[in-house]
Design an enzyme around this catalytic site. Structure first.
Site, PDB file in Angstrom:
ATOM      1  N   THR A 158      -6.184  -4.240 -17.765  1.00  0.00           N
ATOM      2  CA  THR A 158      -7.454  -3.640 -17.341  1.00  0.00           C
ATOM      3  C   THR A 158      -7.284  -2.279 -16.680  1.00  0.00           C
ATOM      4  O   THR A 158      -8.237  -1.521 -16.557  1.00  0.00           O
ATOM      5  CB  THR A 158      -8.194  -4.561 -16.351  1.00  0.00           C
TER       6      THR A 158
ATOM      7  N   CYS B  22      -6.211  -4.840  -7.439  1.00  0.00           N
ATOM      8  CA  CYS B  22      -7.068  -5.716  -6.639  1.00  0.00           C
ATOM      9  C   CYS B  22      -6.350  -6.205  -5.386  1.00  0.00           C
ATOM     10  O   CYS B  22      -5.132  -6.058  -5.239  1.00  0.00           O
ATOM     11  CB  CYS B  22      -7.471  -6.955  -7.447  1.00  0.00           C
TER      12      CYS B  22
ATOM     13  N   ARG C 269      -6.838   1.906 -11.162  1.00  0.00           N
ATOM     14  CA  ARG C 269      -8.096   2.184 -10.478  1.00  0.00           C
ATOM     15  C   ARG C 269      -8.451   1.024  -9.562  1.00  0.00           C
ATOM     16  O   ARG C 269      -8.165  -0.143  -9.881  1.00  0.00           O
ATOM     17  CB  ARG C 269      -9.236   2.388 -11.477  1.00  0.00           C
TER      18      ARG C 269
ATOM     19  N   CYS D 256     -10.494  -1.950  -7.809  1.00  0.00           N
ATOM     20  CA  CYS D 256     -11.456  -2.937  -8.285  1.00  0.00           C
ATOM     21  C   CYS D 256     -12.794  -2.779  -7.561  1.00  0.00           C
ATOM     22  O   CYS D 256     -12.834  -2.545  -6.351  1.00  0.00           O
ATOM     23  CB  CYS D 256     -10.900  -4.342  -8.044  1.00  0.00           C
TER      24      CYS D 256
ATOM     25  N   ASP E 161       8.256  -3.466  34.645  1.00  0.00           N
ATOM     26  CA  ASP E 161       6.977  -4.062  35.010  1.00  0.00           C
ATOM     27  C   ASP E 161       7.198  -5.348  35.808  1.00  0.00           C
ATOM     28  O   ASP E 161       7.905  -6.253  35.361  1.00  0.00           O
ATOM     29  CB  ASP E 161       6.172  -4.360  33.743  1.00  0.00           C
TER      30      ASP E 161
END
Length: 490
Positions: A36, A40, A69, A71, A447
């Site tokens: 695709t 994702c 690219r 999703c 501390d």
């Protein structure tokens, strides 16, 4: 491409996590699907792709650089901060911070490399080694992700979105969005209809990795909130934020039942939104990976019960490094409550009172370094400070105003420059590095509470604390936060 230094799960673990859509791995890696051309989050609701078509990447920027690219269903821009950006080299960590502050919007990679003291070629190599992407791709991915969130989650005009996300022109913005998502900004917004906000107000959601102890986060900031400038009330942290156009307000409210917070801004110009979200993420410690931190800290017998009981503690950052540094000096050898009182007096005497309160309790801006540097010592001592501490406060302000103390430096460099000033020792310097620079390994070893909590019958020495805390690395600051929280409950 292999990422030898990127801290991401083993591919076999990634495979199991994506099939289970395990929330615990959200943001720890990204899934690119060859068939695709889309990448994702592990929690994507889309049908699970075949393993042969899947490639894993440590960051969204690495996925983008490989040509994938983002999703539109799972919105990678909304994932929690990527822990692969932690544990990186000092140069990469500092470079990421400077990029987040806009270094590549105002200058080139060569300029950034010069600030970091390396060549641009070496910087690019380090970024690819640690993050799987070049500095330019990292910067562009961050800006694009922010633009996408404004498209989805706000009613800002696209001109304002382009300005807020750092694009030079609306035309360039439109072209880049279409090239990245295959749709125009208008088409993207139609997919995410939202109720329009008032022009002066908008809200964005920041996701965090579970678990998130919102109660501790609010309590920690509430005890240290500077009256007039910031406050914690009604389940939210709110403060004054100064811009070149004036002052506005920012409110950060943890959301119930989900590890996320809503950031609401009022009267903040669009060009300032990226900075506001960056600062909100720092204050929320949004990039923390509680599971990785807990895995190390629970090996210590003193920390193990606490980490099991409160695994979602965060290390709150600082909205304004100078503000935090001043607060640290005011807090030397006094209680948290007493330091808050001193800070209130400082703001009232040297801060700028707003013509009208921006909200109930938000009435002043914090004094600038130049304002405090120009004050005489007796005037500073008039708020209730010993003379030496007033001198230290003025010296700090002068050093910040002159650039001798640079909050874009590395933690080591910052601590060295701070400790070179009169009246500032290792405790103060480490505390400032811990919160202002978000150094997860900072440790104010002297501390008293830390020494008491680790001692069986009497407080440990600072040296003994350092030896004990070696096993906590690189999360020593989180060990401190756990012990402070435990002590405050007694």
């Amino acid at each position: 491409m292999e990422y030898h230094n990127v801290q991401m799960p083993d591919p076999e673990i990634c495979e199991r996590a994506r099939h289970a859509r395990d929330l615990r791995f959200d943001g720890r890696f990204f899934i690119a699907v060859k068939s695709t051309g889309i990448y994702c989050r592990p929690v994507c609701p889309a049908p699970t792709a075949r393993a042969a078509n899947v490639t894993y990447f440590p960051t969204a920027a690495a996925s983008a650089e490989a040509g994938y690219r983002p999703c539109l269903r799972c919105r990678p821009e909304a994932a929690p901060g990527t822990p692969a950006w932690q544990g990186t080299s000092t140069t990469v960590a500092r470079g990421l911070r400077l990029i987040g502050e806009g270094a590549l919007d105002r200058g080139s990679v060569d300029d950034l490399a010069e600030r970091l003291g390396v060549t641009s070629r070496h910087l690019s190599r380090l970024f690819r080694e640690h993050l799987g992407a070049s500095p330019v791709t990292v910067a562009q991915t961050r800006r694009l992700q922010f633009a996408k969130r404004l498209i989805d989650e706000s009613a800002l005009s696209f001109s304002d979105v382009a300005l807020a996300a750092g694009f030079g022109s609306l035309r360039r913005f439109n072209h880049t969005v279409r090239e990245t998502w295959g749709r125009s900004p208008g088409e993207l917004r139609k997919l995410r209809q939202r109720t329009p906000e008032r022009k002066s107000e908008m809200a964005l959601t920041i996701a965090l990795r579970a678990p998130f102890d919102a109660e501790h986060w609010l309590t920690f900031l509430g005890k240290r909130a500077i009256p007039g400038v910031e406050l914690v009330a009604d389940g939210a942290y709110s403060r004054v934020h100064v811009t070149k156009d004036g002052a506005g307000t920012v409110s950060i409210r943890p959301l119930p039942d989900v590890p996320a917070a809503e950031v609401t801004v009022r009267n903040i110009p669009p060009a300032e939104l990226f900075t506001v979200v960056r600062l909100a993420r720092a204050l929320l410690d949004a990039d923390a990976d509680p599971a990785s931190i807990a895995e190390i800290l629970r090996r210590d017998r003193a920390l193990a019960p606490r980490v099991r009981r409160c695994p979602g503690l965060r290390l709150p950052g600082a909205w304004n490094p100078f503000e935090l540094a001043v607060r640290a000096v005011l807090g030397q050898q006094v209680s948290v409550a007493a330091a808050r009182t001193l800070a209130a007096r400082l703001v009232e005497r040297f801060g700028q009172e707003l013509s009208e309160p921006l909200a109930t309790g938000l009435t002043h801006t914090f004094p600038t370094p130049e304002k405090i540097a120009a004050a005489n010592v007796s005037s500073l001592a008039g708020i209730g400070l010993p003379g030496k501490r007033a001198e230290a406060l003025r010296g700090l302000a002068k050093a910040v105003a002159s650039g001798d103390v640079d909050f874009s430096a590395t933690p080591v460099e910052l601590c060295e420059s701070l400790e070179a000033l009169p009246g500032i020792g290792a405790w103060t310097a480490q505390y400032i590095a811990m919160r202002a620079l978000r150094d997860p390994d900072a440790l104010p070893a002297s501390d008293l509470i830390l020494r008491q909590m680790l001692g069986d019958e009497k407080p440990l020495s600072a040296r003994a604390v350092e030896q004990r805390a070696e096993a906590w690395r690189p999360w020593r600051a989180y060990g401190l936060i756990h012990l402070w929280a435990q002590a405050s409950e007694k």
